[in-house]
Design a protein around this motif. Structure first.
Motif, short mmCIF file in Angstrom:
data_model
loop_
_atom_site.label_atom_id
_atom_site.label_comp_id
_atom_site.label_asym_id
_atom_site.label_seq_id
_atom_site.Cartn_x
_atom_site.Cartn_y
_atom_site.Cartn_z
N LEU A 119 40.06 55.39 12.56
CA LEU A 119 38.98 54.76 11.79
C LEU A 119 39.32 53.31 11.49
O LEU A 119 40.40 53.02 10.96
CB LEU A 119 38.77 55.51 10.48
N VAL A 139 34.91 53.92 14.97
CA VAL A 139 35.65 55.17 15.18
C VAL A 139 36.00 55.34 16.66
O VAL A 139 35.16 55.11 17.53
CB VAL A 139 34.83 56.40 14.74
N SER A 189 27.97 57.95 12.19
CA SER A 189 28.06 57.54 13.59
C SER A 189 27.34 58.60 14.41
O SER A 189 27.80 59.73 14.49
CB SER A 189 29.52 57.46 14.03
N TYR A 241 35.85 62.31 5.37
CA TYR A 241 35.48 61.94 6.73
C TYR A 241 35.31 63.22 7.55
O TYR A 241 36.15 64.11 7.51
CB TYR A 241 36.55 61.05 7.39
N SER A 250 28.20 53.03 13.52
CA SER A 250 27.32 53.40 12.42
C SER A 250 26.65 52.15 11.87
O SER A 250 27.15 51.04 11.97
CB SER A 250 28.11 54.11 11.34
N ASN A 251 25.50 52.35 11.25
CA ASN A 251 24.80 51.26 10.59
C ASN A 251 25.29 51.19 9.15
O ASN A 251 25.81 52.16 8.61
CB ASN A 251 23.30 51.51 10.61
N PRO A 252 25.09 50.04 8.47
CA PRO A 252 25.47 49.99 7.07
C PRO A 252 24.68 51.00 6.25
O PRO A 252 23.55 51.32 6.58
CB PRO A 252 25.11 48.55 6.65
N VAL A 253 25.32 51.45 5.17
CA VAL A 253 24.61 52.37 4.29
C VAL A 253 23.45 51.60 3.65
O VAL A 253 23.57 50.44 3.27
CB VAL A 253 25.58 52.94 3.22
N VAL A 284 30.80 50.94 6.66
CA VAL A 284 30.71 51.02 8.12
C VAL A 284 32.10 51.19 8.72
O VAL A 284 33.02 50.45 8.38
CB VAL A 284 30.05 49.76 8.69
N LEU A 285 32.23 52.16 9.57
CA LEU A 285 33.51 52.44 10.21
C LEU A 285 33.36 52.36 11.72
O LEU A 285 32.37 52.85 12.27
CB LEU A 285 34.00 53.84 9.85
N PRO A 340 27.10 55.83 5.85
CA PRO A 340 26.41 55.83 7.13
C PRO A 340 27.13 56.72 8.14
O PRO A 340 28.34 56.90 8.08
CB PRO A 340 26.48 54.37 7.56
#
Lengths: 183, 156
Positions: free
Chosen positions: A157, A171, B43, B131, B49-52, A168-169, B41
């Motif tokens: 991550l 991965v 993936s 996670y 992923s987009n921002p929350v 935002v991560l 957010p």
């Protein structure tokens, strides 16, 4: 000459025996394996895996993969280290947690080349580094004497710059099959 | 954007009601059950992923119910609707199980693993970070949606 060879062989045997005996006391583990690293749905890159786990359950692991597209070459290395421990309540499963240093390398042309107008096209390349966290699990599928094999599933991550404030991560998920031996 | 619209068309309230029904189905008279609300957010297999969202969209939300026997139900758009077993050691836990997975390439089935942290145990509200990684198949191949989320867990 023959005597020297025998002495050298005996010395080598003694060193190997001593190292092996010491290894048994400490039970370090060295594994090699193959992995797939995800790049989005339905796409994974094959990777080579090497992992060393000490008797103190500290591990160091390297994942390396890449591809060539004409003059463009990519190589990605994920170097991880951290701690491993059995999952309480399901001891066959081990959790791996730690940090990962990623190096994404891209190059265009492997060396200098001459363009059609006789000017020189230099090699263009760059390294992009990122530091992130590693979370994963492993399950043994074979254990006999000093030899073992396991299946691994882990996520690397990375915070996506300032977008990390919005959780935002980035991965990189990997799946691996590794085989190894106690040193 | 189109996948977001299609996911939204599933109906937020239907999913919330489903979460409530599943939670009730898991209820037991035992003591330490828990419900958590996690935001972050996901993936969904589209490269990141987009921002929350502010406020968070439905795709940013996960609702979890954990029974006293540490069986957990996760209701979220991504990774999906999941059922599993939680193995908790003090304030850290690992969960594993399977269920319905949702990603940009559609719905599928698969397995998941969650890694979580809670700020405390016992009755009350605690901080919760988690996670979730998943792996499964759908009509277009394999899929591996995931999500890193933070929020609160209410133990009762």
């Amino acid at each position: 000459m023959r005597l020297v060879c025998w002495r050298a062989a005996l010395l080598a045997l003694s060193i190997v025996s001593a190292l092996t005996a010491a290894g048994r006391a400490h039970a370090h583990n060295l594994e090699l394996g193959l992995a797939g690293v995800s790049g989005g749905d339905d796409h994974a890159d094959p990777a080579a895996l090497v992992r060393f786990t000490s008797d103190a359950q500290v591990f160091v692991q390297g994942l390396l993969y890449g591809a060539d597209f004409g003059p463009v070459s990519t190589r990605t290395g994920l170097i991880s280290f951290g701690l491993t421990a059995p999952v309480k309540g399901m001891e066959r499963l081990r959790i791996y947690s730690g940090l990962t240093l990623m190096d994404e390398y891209v190059s265009i042309y492997s060396g200098e080349r001459t363009r059609s107008d006789n000017t020189t096209q230099p090699k263009v390349s760059e390294h992009n580094y990122n530091l992130g966290a590693l979370l994963g699990v492993r399950a043994p599928i074979y254990v006999k004497s000093r030899f073992s094999a396991n299946l691994g599933w882990e996520s690397h991550l990375f915070l996506a710059g300032s977008a990390g404030l919005f959780l935002v991560l980035g991965v990189k998920q990997s799946w691996s099959l590794a085989a190894g031996m106690t040193l | 954007m189109s996948h977001r619209m299609s996911l939204r068309s599933l109906g937020h309230w239907r999913c919330v009601m489903l979460a409530v029904v599943l939670s009730l189905a898991h209820s037991s008279p035992a003591v330490a059950s828990a419900v958590s609300l996690l935001l972050g957010p996901a993936s969904a297999g589209n490269g990141g992923s987009n921002p929350v969202g502010i406020p968070p969209s439905f795709g940013d939300i996960a609702i979890k119910y954990v029974s006293s026997g540490y069986y957990e139900t996760t209701v979220s758009l991504v990774p999906g609707l999941l059922f599993g077993k939680r193995f908790q050691d003090r304030q850290l836990y690992v969960s594993t199980g399977g269920g319905l997975l949702m990603s940009i390439s559609g719905a599928g089935v698969g397995v998941y693993t969650s890694f979580g942290l809670v700020s405390g145990t016992g009755s009350g509200v605690h901080f919760n970070a988690e996670y979730t990684q998943s792996l499964g198949i759908n009509g277009k191949g394999w899929t591996a949606p995931g999500a890193g989320r933070i929020g609160a867990i209410w133990e009762f």
